[in-house]
Design a protein around this motif. Structure first.
Motif, short mmCIF file in Angstrom:
data_model
loop_
_atom_site.label_atom_id
_atom_site.label_comp_id
_atom_site.label_asym_id
_atom_site.label_seq_id
_atom_site.Cartn_x
_atom_site.Cartn_y
_atom_site.Cartn_z
N THR A 47 23.37 32.15 -28.53
CA THR A 47 23.49 33.35 -27.70
C THR A 47 24.51 34.32 -28.30
N LEU A 48 25.65 33.81 -28.74
CA LEU A 48 26.66 34.66 -29.36
C LEU A 48 26.15 35.27 -30.66
N HIS A 49 25.28 34.56 -31.36
CA HIS A 49 24.66 35.11 -32.57
C HIS A 49 23.72 36.26 -32.22
N VAL A 50 22.87 36.06 -31.22
CA VAL A 50 21.93 37.10 -30.78
C VAL A 50 22.69 38.35 -30.32
N LEU A 51 23.84 38.15 -29.69
CA LEU A 51 24.65 39.27 -29.22
C LEU A 51 25.41 39.96 -30.36
N GLY A 52 25.34 39.37 -31.56
CA GLY A 52 26.01 39.97 -32.71
C GLY A 52 27.48 39.64 -32.84
N TYR A 53 27.94 38.63 -32.10
CA TYR A 53 29.36 38.29 -32.15
C TYR A 53 29.73 37.41 -33.33
N ALA A 54 28.92 36.41 -33.62
CA ALA A 54 29.24 35.49 -34.71
C ALA A 54 27.96 34.88 -35.27
N GLU A 55 27.95 34.68 -36.57
CA GLU A 55 26.84 33.99 -37.22
C GLU A 55 26.88 32.51 -36.85
N VAL A 56 25.73 31.90 -36.76
CA VAL A 56 25.65 30.48 -36.42
C VAL A 56 26.45 29.64 -37.41
N GLY A 57 26.37 29.98 -38.69
CA GLY A 57 27.05 29.21 -39.73
C GLY A 57 28.56 29.35 -39.75
N GLU A 58 29.12 30.26 -38.96
CA GLU A 58 30.57 30.43 -38.90
C GLU A 58 31.24 29.38 -38.02
N TRP A 59 30.47 28.71 -37.17
CA TRP A 59 31.02 27.69 -36.28
C TRP A 59 31.12 26.37 -37.02
N SER A 60 32.06 25.53 -36.62
CA SER A 60 32.15 24.19 -37.20
C SER A 60 30.94 23.38 -36.76
N ASN A 67 34.71 11.93 -24.61
CA ASN A 67 33.84 11.88 -23.43
C ASN A 67 32.39 11.71 -23.88
N PRO A 68 31.69 10.73 -23.37
CA PRO A 68 30.30 10.50 -23.78
C PRO A 68 29.44 11.74 -23.55
N GLY A 69 28.63 12.07 -24.57
CA GLY A 69 27.71 13.19 -24.46
C GLY A 69 28.37 14.56 -24.58
N GLU A 70 29.63 14.60 -25.01
CA GLU A 70 30.35 15.87 -25.11
C GLU A 70 30.76 16.12 -26.55
N VAL A 71 30.65 17.39 -26.98
CA VAL A 71 31.04 17.80 -28.33
C VAL A 71 31.91 19.05 -28.25
N VAL A 72 32.55 19.37 -29.37
CA VAL A 72 33.33 20.59 -29.49
C VAL A 72 32.92 21.28 -30.79
N SER A 73 32.91 22.60 -30.79
CA SER A 73 32.69 23.39 -32.00
C SER A 73 33.73 24.50 -32.01
N ILE A 74 34.20 24.85 -33.21
CA ILE A 74 35.31 25.78 -33.36
C ILE A 74 34.90 26.95 -34.23
N LEU A 75 35.34 28.14 -33.83
CA LEU A 75 35.14 29.36 -34.62
C LEU A 75 36.50 30.03 -34.75
N VAL A 76 36.88 30.38 -35.97
CA VAL A 76 38.13 31.12 -36.17
C VAL A 76 37.77 32.53 -36.59
N ARG A 77 38.25 33.50 -35.83
CA ARG A 77 38.05 34.91 -36.13
C ARG A 77 39.39 35.59 -36.28
N ARG A 78 39.41 36.68 -36.99
CA ARG A 78 40.61 37.51 -37.09
C ARG A 78 40.44 38.69 -36.16
N VAL A 79 41.44 38.93 -35.34
CA VAL A 79 41.39 40.05 -34.39
C VAL A 79 42.48 41.04 -34.74
N ARG A 80 42.16 42.29 -34.54
CA ARG A 80 43.14 43.35 -34.80
C ARG A 80 43.99 43.53 -33.55
N LEU A 81 45.30 43.52 -33.75
CA LEU A 81 46.23 43.70 -32.64
C LEU A 81 46.50 45.17 -32.43
#
Length: 83
Positions: A47-60, A67-81
């Motif tokens: 969904t974030l890819h379709v919205l143009g926020y991040a490419e699928v391949g940018e996520w871990s 926890n059984p049946g639970e996963v985590v994925s990480i995306l690191v972006r640089r934001v302008r302050l």
């Protein structure tokens, strides 16, 4: 009930690379974490890819939590302050 992410020492884990010091002092690293079922995490990544926020391949890859049946994925972006 609050649950924390505590890796199982016997499970395969991925190391989160340290965020390098930005070359532009007005940009800072921001880590996004998606935690949930594999289907929910993958669906949100797409969904974030379709919205143009991040490419699928940018996520871990999906990393299992203790926890059984639970996963985590990480995306690191640089934001302008804002000054």
């Amino acid at each position: 009930m609050t649950q924390t992410f505590v890796p199982d020492p016997s499970a395969e884990t991925a190391e989160i690379p340290p965020c390098r010091r930005p070359s532009n002092p007005h940009q800072q690293p921001l880590r996004h974490l998606l935690i949930g079922s594999p289907k929910a995490v993958q669906g949100t990544i797409h969904t974030l890819h379709v919205l143009g926020y991040a490419e699928v391949g940018e996520w871990s890859r999906l990393i299992p939590t203790t926890n059984p049946g639970e996963v985590v994925s990480i995306l690191v972006r640089r934001v302008r302050l804002q000054e």
